[in-house]
Scaffold this active site. Structure first.
Site, mmCIF file in Angstrom:
data_model
loop_
_atom_site.group_PDB
_atom_site.id
_atom_site.type_symbol
_atom_site.label_atom_id
_atom_site.label_comp_id
_atom_site.label_asym_id
_atom_site.label_seq_id
_atom_site.Cartn_x
_atom_site.Cartn_y
_atom_site.Cartn_z
ATOM 1 N N CYS A 146 -10.508 10.416 -1.621
ATOM 2 C CA CYS A 146 -9.857 9.798 -2.452
ATOM 3 C C CYS A 146 -10.476 10.158 -3.852
ATOM 4 C CB CYS A 146 -9.903 8.158 -2.036
ATOM 5 S SG CYS A 146 -11.500 7.606 -1.888
ATOM 6 N N GLU A 179 -7.299 -0.492 -1.969
ATOM 7 C CA GLU A 179 -8.091 0.737 -2.314
ATOM 8 C C GLU A 179 -7.190 2.045 -2.264
ATOM 9 O OE1 GLU A 179 -11.316 0.825 -3.221
ATOM 10 O OE2 GLU A 179 -11.584 -1.274 -2.934
HETATM 11 P P1 NAD Z 1 -1.105 5.954 4.023
HETATM 12 O O1 NAD Z 1 -0.568 5.149 2.939
HETATM 13 O O2 NAD Z 1 0.033 6.923 4.404
HETATM 14 O O3 NAD Z 1 -1.329 5.095 5.497
HETATM 15 C C1 NAD Z 1 -2.490 3.910 5.112
HETATM 16 C C2 NAD Z 1 -2.420 3.016 6.242
HETATM 17 O O4 NAD Z 1 -1.043 2.360 5.916
HETATM 18 C C3 NAD Z 1 -2.231 3.367 7.734
HETATM 19 O O5 NAD Z 1 -3.004 2.670 8.577
HETATM 20 C C4 NAD Z 1 -0.705 3.561 8.082
HETATM 21 O O6 NAD Z 1 -0.695 3.030 9.388
HETATM 22 C C5 NAD Z 1 -0.221 2.181 6.945
HETATM 23 N N1 NAD Z 1 1.227 2.519 6.597
HETATM 24 C C6 NAD Z 1 1.641 3.533 6.569
HETATM 25 N N2 NAD Z 1 3.164 3.413 6.107
HETATM 26 C C7 NAD Z 1 3.261 2.076 6.216
HETATM 27 C C8 NAD Z 1 4.407 1.285 6.016
HETATM 28 N N3 NAD Z 1 5.655 1.771 5.483
HETATM 29 N N4 NAD Z 1 4.427 0.053 6.121
HETATM 30 C C9 NAD Z 1 3.161 -0.639 6.357
HETATM 31 N N5 NAD Z 1 2.043 0.219 6.704
HETATM 32 C C10 NAD Z 1 2.019 1.351 6.552
HETATM 33 O O7 NAD Z 1 -2.344 6.613 3.462
HETATM 34 P P2 NAD Z 1 -3.241 7.872 3.876
HETATM 35 O O8 NAD Z 1 -2.190 8.903 4.098
HETATM 36 O O9 NAD Z 1 -3.756 7.393 5.654
HETATM 37 O O10 NAD Z 1 -4.354 7.987 2.963
HETATM 38 C C11 NAD Z 1 -4.252 8.962 1.888
HETATM 39 C C12 NAD Z 1 -4.482 7.999 0.659
HETATM 40 O O11 NAD Z 1 -5.481 6.945 0.808
HETATM 41 C C13 NAD Z 1 -4.667 8.845 -0.506
HETATM 42 O O12 NAD Z 1 -3.819 8.319 -1.635
HETATM 43 C C14 NAD Z 1 -6.131 8.519 -0.616
HETATM 44 O O13 NAD Z 1 -6.616 8.815 -1.985
HETATM 45 C C15 NAD Z 1 -6.239 7.049 -0.395
HETATM 46 N N6 NAD Z 1 -7.553 6.667 -0.033
HETATM 47 C C16 NAD Z 1 -7.899 5.733 -0.770
HETATM 48 C C17 NAD Z 1 -9.462 5.494 -0.484
HETATM 49 C C18 NAD Z 1 -10.255 4.491 -1.516
HETATM 50 O O14 NAD Z 1 -11.172 4.199 -1.089
HETATM 51 N N7 NAD Z 1 -9.653 4.167 -2.617
HETATM 52 C C19 NAD Z 1 -10.079 6.000 0.598
HETATM 53 C C20 NAD Z 1 -9.462 6.932 1.389
HETATM 54 C C21 NAD Z 1 -7.960 7.206 1.142
#
Ligand code: NAD
Length: 464
Positions: free
Chosen positions: A255, A221
């Site tokens: 999002c 997602e």
């Molecule tokens: P992110 O990708 O920075 O982090 C998400 C998760 O991934 C966290 O739990 C983090 O610990 C983990 N993570 C981060 N880097 C990692 C790595 N190198 N290896 C493994 N795990 C890692 O995302 P964010 O900043 O928390 O969220 C923002 C993004 O999420 C935006 O693009 C938003 O649109 C999207 N989003 C989508 C939805 C949806 O339902 N489609 C909902 C909310 C947010």
């Protein structure tokens, strides 16, 4: 019970024993009876009702999030999903009898949904409870064990979730791991049968690669730039209010938020005053002092969003305050595809306007970019909206509103292309955590009919 400190991380060497415990539980069959699944769903509902103020306070500490936004968008939505799952669990979990062509009529056959095993649910910080606990509903309903890994960027929200999940749900089946990249990487290497990830597209690719190594299913997602096309015949007063709402709830860190607007110059000049009027109504003329206005999650994201503002193009707002990660609701006009604000998902309260002559130019613009999580169309003409829908691709579309398509639990929610893979909510969540197992009972009495398939392959047998 003590409350987990916001800075606590799960030690990496504790992760292996979490997997051992969950595997033992899953193998025992504990998660399979529907009575047990129902009881856990009821406990999850209760948690999101009784603890909603604690959840609200945690998200408020994390990023000045108004309590109401946590109560409505997180706790309320999760409870809705729980109720929907409880109402439909029997139907979702029952075997699907298959009637077939005459040639297979002798076979008793059905599709049996079985749990995948141990699910890893990786959450984002922006709707910290919603994006972590809503997938959990699907995991529970389908009969899985699960590990939740909330985002480290909302540490108080993550910590309260760890405390409450341990208090309300069966700890032999559901665990929360706190931490960041190191913990997530360790979990991805662990004994998992499914990954459900919410977050950026860039990390989504890392997660998908890890899942490919194990050949386990993923749901991704992700996000992206969700465009809005406003046709000249739209009700601009309604459109303005709805855009103002969708762009600034959670400070634009949604999002599905409308990312940018495509419309004619004439429509833009009539629409902008409605947007700004609504913002004044929502947050007064001084949103920095409004308790209803959320702030940016941290200084890194504050600097990132601030860099996207081109003050020469600002026609409303533009104020920032680094002391409280505050960015005012902001409109930019005469934006082009080359501007900074069009190079990445904004994830903040900036609304850029790009001029297009007509629907065809809007379609070309949208189709020249990644497939978005959402595409919004405002028009009084249903045929026009349908033409735009049919000529483009997006995770979901709402006509004449924004974000609202996420609300009904009966609809799938998910992206397409760079905005995601797979979908959830309601039955789609159940399916995301289930394997659809084909089961066929072959009767003995048909042996006489099956001689045809046995060697030796005589001319008579192969004469089809
Ligand atoms: P992110 O990708 O920075 O982090 C998400 C998760 O991934 C966290 O739990 C983090 O610990 C983990 N993570 C981060 N880097 C990692 C790595 N190198 N290896 C493994 N795990 C890692 O995302 P964010 O900043 O928390 O969220 C923002 C993004 O999420 C935006 O693009 C938003 O649109 C999207 N989003 C989508 C939805 C949806 O339902 N489609 C909902 C909310 C947010």
């Amino acid at each position: 019970m003590s409350t987990t400190s916001a800075t606590t991380e799960t030690p990496l060497d504790a992760i292996e024993s979490i997997f051992k415990d969950l595997r033992q539980t899953f193998n025992s069959g504990k998660t399979k009876p529907l009575t047990w699944r129902r009881q856990q769903l009821e406990r999850l509902y209760e948690m999101c009702d009784k603890e909603k103020d604690a959840f609200g306070a945690a998200a408020n500490t994390d990023f000045h999030r108004p309590n109401s936004e946590t109560l409505i968008f997180d706790c309320g939505s999760i409870r809705n999903e729980c109720t929907h799952a409880l109402n439909h669990l029997d139907e979702w979990a029952s075997d699907e009898k298959i009637s077939d062509a005459l040639a297979y009529a002798t076979l008793d056959k059905y599709v049996h949904p079985e749990p995948l095993g141990i699910a890893l649910i990786i959450g984002a910080w922006n709707y910290p409870f919603l994006v972590t606990l809503t997938p959990l509903i699907g995991a529970i309903a389908a009969g899985n064990c699960a590990i939740l890994k909330p985002s480290e960027l909302a540490p108080h929200s993550a910590a309260i979730m760890a405390t409450m999940v341990a208090r309300y749900l069966d700890p032999s089946c559901f665990r929360v791991v706190l931490g960041g990249v190191d913990q997530t990487q360790a979990l991805l290497k662990g004994d998992i049968d499914k990954v459900f990830y919410t977050g950026s597209t860039a990390v989504g690719k890392i997660v998908m690669k890890a899942a490919a190594d194990k050949m386990i299913p993923v749901t991704l997602e992700c996000g992206g730039k969700s465009p809005v096309f406003v046709a000249d015949d739209a009700n601009l007063e309604i459109c303005g209010r709805r855009l103002a709402w969708g762009k600034t709830i959670n400070c634009g860190q949604t999002c599905l938020a409308p990312d940018y607007v495509l419309c004619s110059k004439a429509t833009e000049s009539r629409l902008i005053p409605y947007v700004t009027k609504a913002w004044q109504e929502f947050y007064t003329t001084n949103p920095a002092n409004s308790d209803s206005y959320c702030h940016i999650v941290n200084s890194r994201h504050f600097d990132r969003v601030k860099r996207l503002i081109n003050q020469d193009k600002v026609v409303h707002g533009g104020q920032t305050d680094s002391n409280q990660n505050f960015i005012a609701p902001t409109i930019m006009s005469d934006v082009t595809a080359d501007d900074n604000v069009m190079q990445e998902e904004i994830f903040g309260p900036l609304l850029p306007f790009i001029t297009v002559r007509d629907e065809q130019e809007a379609i070309r613009f949208i189709n020249s970019r990644d497939k978005p999580l959402a595409l919004y169309v405002f028009s009084s003409n249903k045929d026009l909206a349908k033409r735009v829908i049919n000529a483009t691709s997006a995770g979901s579309t709402c006509v004449n509103d924004v974000i609202f398509q996420i609300a009904p639990p009966s609809l799938p929610f998910g992206g397409v292309g760079a905005s995601g893979l797979g979908a959830y909510h309601g039955k789609y969540s159940f399916d995301a955590f289930s394997h659809r197992r084909t089961v066929v009972y072959a009767p003995n009495w048909t042996e006489v009919l099956l001689v045809q398939r046995n060697p030796p392959y005589t001319a008579k047998k192969t004469a089809f």
